[in-house]
Design an enzyme around this catalytic site. Structure first.
Site, short mmCIF file in Angstrom:
data_model
loop_
_atom_site.label_atom_id
_atom_site.label_comp_id
_atom_site.label_asym_id
_atom_site.label_seq_id
_atom_site.Cartn_x
_atom_site.Cartn_y
_atom_site.Cartn_z
N ALA A 108 0.77 -1.24 0.00
CA ALA A 108 0.00 0.00 0.00
C ALA A 108 0.80 1.30 0.00
O ALA A 108 0.27 2.33 -0.38
CB ALA A 108 -0.95 0.00 1.19
N ALA A 109 2.06 1.29 0.47
CA ALA A 109 2.77 2.58 0.61
C ALA A 109 3.17 3.12 -0.77
O ALA A 109 3.47 2.33 -1.66
CB ALA A 109 4.03 2.41 1.46
N PRO A 110 3.12 4.44 -0.96
CA PRO A 110 2.85 5.48 0.04
C PRO A 110 1.36 5.74 0.32
O PRO A 110 1.06 6.55 1.19
CB PRO A 110 3.49 6.72 -0.59
N GLY A 111 0.47 5.09 -0.39
CA GLY A 111 -0.93 5.20 0.02
C GLY A 111 -1.88 5.72 -1.05
O GLY A 111 -3.06 5.93 -0.78
N LYS A 113 -3.28 4.27 -3.71
CA LYS A 113 -4.44 3.42 -4.01
C LYS A 113 -5.30 3.23 -2.76
O LYS A 113 -6.51 3.10 -2.86
CB LYS A 113 -4.00 2.06 -4.57
N GLU A 131 1.87 -2.41 4.42
CA GLU A 131 3.15 -2.14 3.77
C GLU A 131 4.25 -2.88 4.52
O GLU A 131 4.34 -2.77 5.75
CB GLU A 131 3.44 -0.64 3.73
N ASP A 158 4.78 -8.91 5.97
CA ASP A 158 4.97 -9.49 4.66
C ASP A 158 3.66 -10.16 4.23
O ASP A 158 2.89 -10.61 5.08
CB ASP A 158 6.09 -10.54 4.71
N ASP A 175 -1.15 -4.08 -5.73
CA ASP A 175 -0.45 -3.11 -6.59
C ASP A 175 1.03 -3.49 -6.44
O ASP A 175 1.72 -2.97 -5.58
CB ASP A 175 -0.74 -1.69 -6.08
N CYS A 228 2.96 -1.01 -12.74
CA CYS A 228 3.22 0.10 -13.67
C CYS A 228 4.31 -0.35 -14.64
O CYS A 228 5.38 0.25 -14.71
CB CYS A 228 3.56 1.39 -12.94
#
Ligand code: SAM
Length: 460
Positions: A108-111, A113, A131, A158, A175, A228
């Site tokens: 999730a980081a940096p946040g 999504k 994260e 993890d 992601d 990405c």
């Protein structure tokens, strides 16, 4: 400029003519886009172009110095690359967003999504935002704290440590950590780390996380996978592998053709020459198999369900419409989770190694309550607390944790805001203003042309 193997890969994927268009897109200005927090900001600049696939997203005509916009620090918007906002359109097609859902954002980081997810979900839903890297975890908590939605719990583990939560989630977002090809235009240094070997390393790690994510879903639950990158190893081939090995069924999605999103055999690709955004790949699966729930181990963790006898007076700090479950740390710090997602929290939290509620409220010191920064930025802070409006220059002094003066401030705690966006707390003692902005969050950048760029710190 590109690594030779990357050129060959993209020519193979696009054909030589379209590859020229792809290449030409690298000479175009990089789009700058932000996504509004609709609970904090009525609208962003009205005349800006909207992001087609996300009603809260707009393109800015050029890149401002975001750090010097207090509204960013107040969580009024999030700076997010436009292609990533496609997640919104995928959610709309795959998930009943009005329903109460148990949701996990595994990486999730940096946040970016996670802020999008929690804005799209119902208030009864619970988002676990995870994260694995500790330093990035702190950034995630800061960004989600500023975003202000209370129905979020953060974890720092993890993906394999979620195994006790198999069969629990309605929605899991992965992601995935990836080779970052899609960001080459925004961040040319990413090219230096790229190699065919690194792509293979990333693809194998993604398969490992996909295999860990898949059993966490309920039967019929949705897994959204995105990267990405452009290459097939991390995208199409991983989707195909998941279909063959993980009881996951890839879902077909439809986007208006004018959006420019390319449907590929196993997913959907944004290219910078086709969309106003960077490279991005996204796909959604449905879980077919029933993974039985596991027996939860006895509740553990840092935070415990709070003893309400210790929390009288909290009501004056919270929106009267907000019903909450109080949580308490061993040091007496208080936090809250919406009652509406309490049962989800009770089902999930015993099986998490360590979790942190996003909405920290503060601490009682004898009879005095010291409010936490996240309470000021929360969407459920009491709307009638004393609140001082700051002009731009004072707001920046506040955000630098500098010393400043204000007149006619009542004694005690007040919120401060910039353009009605709350920024944090001050405490006035006989006309002296104490700045309670957290030092870890303070702006360190100088204002252009400022005579004295070094901020003076006020006491904590
Ligand atoms: N979702 C984020 C956003 O929108 O702001 C970006 C996430 S970034 C593409 C991938 C993240 O995965 C990184 O923060 C990285 O630290 C994390 N990560 C790396 N290995 C992981 C693992 N084994 N399990 C979970 N997350 C992992």
């Amino acid at each position: 400029m590109f690594p030779t193997a990357f050129v060959a890969q993209m020519q193979g994927q696009l054909g030589t003519t379209e590859y020229e268009d792809f290449l030409n897109a690298f000479a175009l200005p990089i789009p700058v886009s932000v996504r509004r927090n609709s609970l904090k900001l009525k609208n962003l600049e009205e005349n800006y172009d909207g992001v087609k696939w996300n009603k809260e997203g707009v393109y800015l005509p050029d890149r401002p110095i975001f750090t010097l916009d207090p509204r960013l620090h107040g969580g009024a918007y999030y700076v997010q690359e436009a292609s990533s906002m496609l997640l919104w359109a995928v959610l709309e097609q795959t998930v009943d967003l009005a329903a109460p859902l148990k949701v996990l954002d595994l990486a999730a980081a940096p946040g970016g999504k996670s802020t999008l997810l929690v804005a799209a979900l119902s208030a009864e839903s619970l988002l676990i935002s995870n994260e694995v890297i500790k330093t990035r975890y702190q950034i995630l908590r800061e960004n989600l704290g500023k975003w202000g939605y209370p129905n979020v719990v953060c974890t720092n583990q993890d993906s394999r440590e979620f195994a006790p939560l198999q069969g629990q989630f309605d929605l899991v977002l992965l992601d995935a950590p990836c080779s970052g090809e899609g960001l080459f235009r925004k961040d040319p240094t990413a090219m230096k780390e790229w190699s065919p070997e690194h792509v293979q390393f990333c693809a194998a790690r993604q398969r490992r996380i996909l295999a860990e994510a898949s059993p966490l879903l309920k039967p019929g639950g949705i897994l959204i996978y995105c990267t990405c990158t452009y290459n097939d190893f991390e995208n199409a081939l991983n989707v195909e592998w998941s279909q063959d090995n993980l009881d996951l069924v890839p879902l077909s999605l439809t986007f208006p053709s004018e959006w420019g999103i390319q449907a590929r055999e196993f997913g959907y690709q944004c290219y910078p020459h086709r969309v106003k955004g960077e490279g991005f790949f996204i796909t959604a699966f449905r879980q077919e198999k029933k993974h039985p729930l596991l027996k939860a181990s006895p509740a553990k963790g840092f935070w415990k369900i709070g003893n309400r006898k210790n929390t009288p007076g909290l009501e004056t700090w919270l929106d009267p419409g907000f019903s909450y479950l109080a949580l308490e740390s061993p040091h007496g710090e208080l936090a809250a989770l919406p009652k509406a997602c309490e049962s989800f929290f009770m089902e999930l939290s015993p099986s998490l190694r360590r979790w942190d509620p996003i909405l920290e409220l503060g601490t009682f010191k004898h009879q005095d309550f010291i409010p936490a920064p996240t309470l000021a930025l929360s969407t459920v802070v009491h709307p009638k607390l004393p609140n001082q409006s700051l002009d731009l220059s004072t707001a920046l002094k506040y955000l630098r944790k500098d010393v400043f003066e204000l007149t006619d401030v009542p004694n005690g705690w007040s919120l401060v805001n910039f353009e009605n966006i709350n920024l944090g707390w001050i405490k006035s003692i006989k006309g002296r203003i104490n700045n309670y902005y957290p030092k870890e969050w303070r702006i360190r950048m100088a204002t252009p042309n400022a005579p004295n760029p070094e901020p003076k710190s006020s006491p904590d």
